[in-house]
Motif scaffolding. Sequence first.
Motif, PDB file in Angstrom:
ATOM      1  N   TYR A 299       0.835  -1.216   0.000  1.00 10.91           N
ATOM      2  CA  TYR A 299       0.000   0.000   0.000  1.00 10.91           C
ATOM      3  C   TYR A 299       0.860   1.252   0.000  1.00 10.91           C
ATOM      4  N   ALA A 300       1.892   1.299   0.767  1.00  6.02           N
ATOM      5  CA  ALA A 300       2.776   2.475   0.836  1.00  6.02           C
ATOM      6  C   ALA A 300       3.419   2.732  -0.521  1.00  6.02           C
ATOM      7  N   ARG A 305       3.494   5.928  -5.605  1.00  7.78           N
ATOM      8  CA  ARG A 305       3.384   5.947  -7.066  1.00  7.78           C
ATOM      9  C   ARG A 305       2.242   6.838  -7.523  1.00  7.78           C
ATOM     10  N   LEU A 306       1.061   6.682  -6.883  1.00  4.48           N
ATOM     11  CA  LEU A 306      -0.112   7.475  -7.298  1.00  4.48           C
ATOM     12  C   LEU A 306       0.078   8.950  -6.972  1.00  4.48           C
ATOM     13  N   LYS A 359      -8.692   5.268  -2.712  1.00  2.00           N
ATOM     14  CA  LYS A 359      -9.018   3.858  -2.431  1.00  2.00           C
ATOM     15  C   LYS A 359      -7.902   3.175  -1.639  1.00  2.00           C
ATOM     16  N   VAL A 360      -6.679   3.388  -2.097  1.00  2.00           N
ATOM     17  CA  VAL A 360      -5.541   2.728  -1.442  1.00  2.00           C
ATOM     18  C   VAL A 360      -5.416   3.227  -0.016  1.00  2.00           C
ATOM     19  N   ARG A 361      -5.573   4.535   0.207  1.00  2.00           N
ATOM     20  CA  ARG A 361      -5.484   5.062   1.571  1.00  2.00           C
ATOM     21  C   ARG A 361      -6.600   4.516   2.461  1.00  2.00           C
ATOM     22  N   HIS A 362      -7.764   4.276   1.863  1.00  2.00           N
ATOM     23  CA  HIS A 362      -8.864   3.692   2.644  1.00  2.00           C
ATOM     24  C   HIS A 362      -8.520   2.231   3.059  1.00  2.00           C
ATOM     25  N   LYS A 363      -7.961   1.484   2.112  1.00  2.00           N
ATOM     26  CA  LYS A 363      -7.556   0.104   2.426  1.00  2.00           C
ATOM     27  C   LYS A 363      -6.446   0.078   3.469  1.00  2.00           C
TER      28      LYS A 363
END
Length: 614
Positions: A299-300, A305-306, A359-363
């Motif tokens: 996730y990090a 990247r995003l 989304k990634v930060r939510h996960k």
Amino acid sequence: MHGIKLKRLLVLGAGKSPAIVDFKPGLNIIWGAANTGKSHILALIDFAFGSSTPPDPIPEQQGYEGVMLTIETIDQTAWTLCRSLRGGDIRCVEGIIDSWPTEKDGQPLSATHRPANSLSKFLLEKIEMSGVRLRKNARGETQDLSFRNIAHLVLVPEGKIQSETSPIESGQYTTRTLEFSLFKYLTTGIDDSSIQITDKQKRDRAKIAAQLELIDSQIAQADQLVRNIDQERDEIDDQFNRLDSTMDEAFRILEGTSIDYRSLSSKRRILNQSRDRLIDRVNDIELLFERFSLLHDQYASDIRRLTAIEEAASIFGALDQGPCPTCGANSNHRAKDSALVCQGDTEVIKKAAHAELAKVRHKQADLTNTVNQLQREKSAIEEEIPIIELEVSEIASRIQAELPDVQSARTRVNQVIAARETAQQKLARFHNLDNLKELRSSIVGGQDIDSVSIIAEDVLDSIVLDELSETVEEILSIWKFPGQRVFFDPAKRDIQISGKPRRANGKGVRAILHAAFSLGLLKFTSKHEKPHPKLLVLDSPLVTYRDPISDDEKKLAKSALSDRFYEAFREWDKSLQVTIIENRDPPSWILDIANTQRFTGSDTFGRRGFYPSE
């Protein structure tokens, strides 16, 4: 008339003076002090004749290694039988030899009967009893005669001459039929090689005899098992009943001591299972932490990247109109053929990256919450495990305190069960013997008979038995034995004197009567030219004079029978060799007609014993 005679017994040892005793035709007397090797001589003769049991060693025998027995056949040919005192086969050398033979001398003879080149077959040939077949059981099966079957009739040790066992039997139950068949052969000259039961009544009796033989064999075995029991039957019955009560009490005590033990053990088992489940859960959480750590790193990486894409799109959007930073095309070309150029819309890219980043930060937030929850669960479990282990330890201490009582109660139960089973097995031996006896009684209907007596009634000639009995009577008459009427009882295979069975007397009288029967059989077979080795060795026939116990022995001891005993040999046929071994001095007159050897037991006069004094 064929037979063999003893000529000399010689025992050799390296560096030892030879031990030797000579025998003559007719009467031989070996007499003297006790413990001088007299009975040992008979045992040596028996061993040289193929006995499987070496003589019991006596102190004087130490250093001696081999026995040499010289015999003489009817044609006056001498043969010397040589055998190591350790056992093994026999070497037979023709003639009288004074030194131990080499392997080149004579011929080796097997001590067992079966081999063709055996001592038994050699001796049977010399007494013309080769090829004789004897009935061995009630079914009519036969076997070859062995010289060992005859040995107990011609070599009679002290124990045998005094025993209650019939003179024609060795005392082995399994050979009774064979030994009776031998007695019939010796008295009639007819063996069982052509045995055939044709008469229906005899066949029926033979069937009953076979049944009795089997049952009597089982009874003998069962009786021996009962004799081995060191308690009386009533005592065992009482013990068995007491053990029943004791066992109930032992189980009650065990049950009482086991309740707390089982409860504590059950609780400890449940706690151990709970602790094991918690430990398994901690291990599962540790494994999840490892996997979640990898996912967190992913996730990090995605967020970095995003974020970079989002920032790059913002920078591209702020630049002046010019060639596309993605494909290098001018902006006015993009709308002409959109299918052939890139869609390098940085604003769209920025929005897509921003949405994916959310989304990634939510996960990642969800993952962090999950990890925190698992960490709290792990901490709680790690606090609970020591508490459970402490409780398990306390229960284990309580179990340990209860354990001695439980173990003691269990041990007591096991001991009682074992003792009860032992008593039950002993009682089962008695019950088995009772059942066999009842079965036997149902067959014989209360008659005092056995398989051999049934066979005897069918094959023994009463005239022959009467003549044999008369021969024994003649000897007892010479001895002036009280009550001389002799009757041979086929059912017991033994003699009765004036209606009293030989075995019903004390050992001293039994010895005298055994001697009379053996001498009578020897004379009878000679007179009627029936088969017999024509030699006889009797050990201690006058034992009653040394130690009279019963009334009949005391009465006999006061008589002149000890002197009259040798009167039977005044007119004795010298072709019949008899050797008497005795402690008691023989009358002086017999020394003139008998070959005698006295052992004084003293080193100062006469011959001390069989083995020379060193």
